[in-house]
Scaffold this active site. Structure first.
Site, mmCIF file in Angstrom:
data_model
loop_
_atom_site.group_PDB
_atom_site.id
_atom_site.type_symbol
_atom_site.label_atom_id
_atom_site.label_comp_id
_atom_site.label_asym_id
_atom_site.label_seq_id
_atom_site.Cartn_x
_atom_site.Cartn_y
_atom_site.Cartn_z
ATOM 1 N N ASP A 128 78.764 141.105 52.013
ATOM 2 C CA ASP A 128 78.172 141.151 50.680
ATOM 3 C C ASP A 128 77.195 142.319 50.567
ATOM 4 O OD1 ASP A 128 79.528 138.880 49.804
ATOM 5 O OD2 ASP A 128 77.971 137.541 50.548
ATOM 6 N N TYR B 73 78.551 135.659 63.091
ATOM 7 C CA TYR B 73 77.579 136.050 62.090
ATOM 8 C C TYR B 73 76.200 135.583 62.538
ATOM 9 C CZ TYR B 73 81.852 136.361 59.348
ATOM 10 O OH TYR B 73 83.100 136.673 58.901
#
Length: 127
Positions: free
Chosen positions: A61, A120
């Site tokens: 993002d 992540y």
């Protein structure tokens, strides 16, 4: 592998990328701002002298950083892994993105679909 648009023989390269996503719209090329993919594809076009798709293993993002993003692209067969890594880094129009490694892979390899692991780390600063 032969490019459909020319007689030039190509080979697939896996690249590992790190980037600072501050001010970027994320990985994917978009019309509303600069992206990691757009910077890499612009550099790859200069390196290969043809439009070159850079396909990532995933997308991030806006504002997200990465330390081990994988992607693949097709390059002329005469380019070595070192040529690709150094060439892309020299031609990138930002210091926010860096190619940290490159290696040849099978023509069928796909960074997105052949990924075997993703990890992540989320850091949230609550003030």
């Amino acid at each position: 592998m032969t490019d459909n648009n020319s007689t030039q023989t190509l080979k697939r390269m896996l690249i590992r990328i790190e980037y600072d996503g501050t001010g970027l719209v994320g990985w994917q090329r978009q019309d509303n701002g600069p992206s990691v993919q757009a910077f890499l594809e612009k550099a790859a076009k200069k390196l290969t002298t043809r439009p070159t798709l850079v396909q990532g293993s995933g997308r991030t993002d806006a504002g997200v950083h990465a330390t081990g993003q994988a992607a693949h692209l097709d390059v002329p067969i005469h380019l070595t892994a070192t040529d690709v890594m150094r060439g892309l880094n020299a031609l990138l129009e930002t210091d926010q993105v860096s190619v940290v490694s490159a290696q040849p892979v099978a023509a069928e390899f796909n960074a997105r679909f052949d990924a075997v692991q993703r990890s992540y780390l989320y850091r949230i600063l609550a003030r």
